[in-house]
Design an enzyme around this catalytic site. Structure first.
Site, PDB file in Angstrom:
ATOM      1  N   ALA A 133       1.869   8.343   4.804  1.00  0.00           N
ATOM      2  CA  ALA A 133       0.870   8.166   4.308  1.00  0.00           C
ATOM      3  C   ALA A 133       0.210   6.409   5.146  1.00  0.00           C
ATOM      4  CB  ALA A 133       0.002   8.000   2.603  1.00  0.00           C
ATOM      5  N   LEU A 134       1.819   5.444   5.101  1.00  0.00           N
ATOM      6  CA  LEU A 134       1.743   4.593   5.809  1.00  0.00           C
ATOM      7  C   LEU A 134       1.857   5.110   7.527  1.00  0.00           C
ATOM      8  CD1 LEU A 134       4.718   2.905   3.811  1.00  0.00           C
ATOM      9  CD2 LEU A 134       2.561   1.973   3.584  1.00  0.00           C
ATOM     10  N   GLU A 135       2.133   6.128   7.822  1.00  0.00           N
ATOM     11  CA  GLU A 135       1.938   6.771   9.260  1.00  0.00           C
ATOM     12  C   GLU A 135       0.484   6.759   9.737  1.00  0.00           C
ATOM     13  OE1 GLU A 135       5.386   5.934   8.268  1.00  0.00           O
ATOM     14  OE2 GLU A 135       4.361   7.867   6.892  1.00  0.00           O
ATOM     15  N   CYS A 148      -1.385  12.125   0.041  1.00  0.00           N
ATOM     16  CA  CYS A 148      -2.041  12.257  -1.373  1.00  0.00           C
ATOM     17  C   CYS A 148      -0.427  11.045  -1.504  1.00  0.00           C
ATOM     18  CB  CYS A 148      -1.769  13.620  -1.722  1.00  0.00           C
ATOM     19  SG  CYS A 148      -1.284  13.206  -3.630  1.00  0.00           S
ATOM     20  N   ILE A 177       1.143  10.031  -5.771  1.00  0.00           N
ATOM     21  CA  ILE A 177       1.375  10.116  -6.383  1.00  0.00           C
ATOM     22  C   ILE A 177       2.446   9.603  -7.493  1.00  0.00           C
ATOM     23  CG2 ILE A 177       1.937  11.884  -8.584  1.00  0.00           C
ATOM     24  CD1 ILE A 177       1.077  14.185  -6.341  1.00  0.00           C
ATOM     25  N   GLU A 237       8.644   6.310 -10.203  1.00  0.00           N
ATOM     26  CA  GLU A 237       8.879   5.462 -11.008  1.00  0.00           C
ATOM     27  C   GLU A 237       9.113   4.050 -10.416  1.00  0.00           C
ATOM     28  OE1 GLU A 237      12.659   7.801 -12.233  1.00  0.00           O
ATOM     29  OE2 GLU A 237      11.168   9.147 -13.260  1.00  0.00           O
ATOM     30  N   THR A 238       9.098   4.031  -9.206  1.00  0.00           N
ATOM     31  CA  THR A 238       9.594   2.372  -8.609  1.00  0.00           C
ATOM     32  C   THR A 238       7.573   2.145  -8.432  1.00  0.00           C
ATOM     33  OG1 THR A 238       9.387   3.326  -6.309  1.00  0.00           O
ATOM     34  CG2 THR A 238      11.542   3.523  -7.415  1.00  0.00           C
ATOM     35  N   HIS A 246       6.980   1.278  -5.034  1.00  0.00           N
ATOM     36  CA  HIS A 246       6.929   2.301  -3.955  1.00  0.00           C
ATOM     37  C   HIS A 246       5.530   2.776  -3.840  1.00  0.00           C
ATOM     38  CE1 HIS A 246       7.768   3.505   0.084  1.00  0.00           C
ATOM     39  NE2 HIS A 246       7.358   5.012  -0.455  1.00  0.00           N
TER      40      HIS A 246
END
Length: 183
Positions: free
Chosen positions: A59-61, A83, A85, A88-89, A91
């Site tokens: 998604a960042l690209e 997408c 989702i 746990e971090t 990010h």
């Protein structure tokens, strides 16, 4: 749940000249991305427009791909799909916030972008939102891009005038002895 909420959908825009849309998708969750793309393609085709599809790793690209495409191609609008989702971090927050912010900045520069990058807590939420027969967020993103293209075309020929001159008023030419005017 949001799927049960009633909401208004704008009528599909109509075009007198061809419209070409670039769909940029991050297929990290391939099944979800495929549903988003199917919805976007169907909406674009229903409006009589054409599309091309490119894939990006994440998604960042997607915003960068749209920015490059705008500078080097002739697309009227863009559909950003993917997408994210929650994991746990932190990010998740970075990807959601930065991809959304970058798309918004491109939009503020005048690009016609429909944002269909899902940001969800669970896979089940993503599946419901991507489902073409359900929430169809891919189709919704394509519709947003098409509406922006229609608006941009509507206002493309309108002028705000020059400097402080209100549109539609004549301007006296300085030093004109015959009182001639120009529009």
């Amino acid at each position: 749940m949001a799927a049960n909420e009633q909401h208004y959908v704008l009528p599909r825009p109509e075009f007198d000249k061809p419209v070409k849309i670039l769909i940029v998708v991050a297929p990290y969750y391939k099944d979800i991305a495929d549903n988003l793309v199917a919805g976007a393609k169907a909406e674009i085709e229903a409006a009589g427009a054409t599309w091309e599809l490119i894939e990006m790793p994440g998604a960042l690209e997607v915003p960068t791909a749209i920015g490059i495409s705008d500078r080097r191609s002739n697309f009227d609008g863009y559909v950003a799909l993917g997408c994210v989702i929650r994991g746990e971090t932190t990010h998740y927050e970075t990807v959601c916030n930065d991809s959304s912010r970058a798309l918004q900045l491109l939009g503020l520069q005048g690009l016609c972008i429909g944002n269909g990058i899902l940001t969800v807590e669970t896979r089940a939420q993503a599946e419901a939102r991507a489902d073409v027969a359900g929430q169809n967020k891919g189709g919704g993103a394509a519709a947003a891009a098409l509406h922006l293209v229609a608006m941009a075309r509507k206002w493309a020929t309108q002028s705000k005038g020059i400097g402080f001159k209100p549109a539609g008023q004549d301007t006296l030419i300085a030093g004109s002895s015959d009182g001639s005017k120009t529009a």
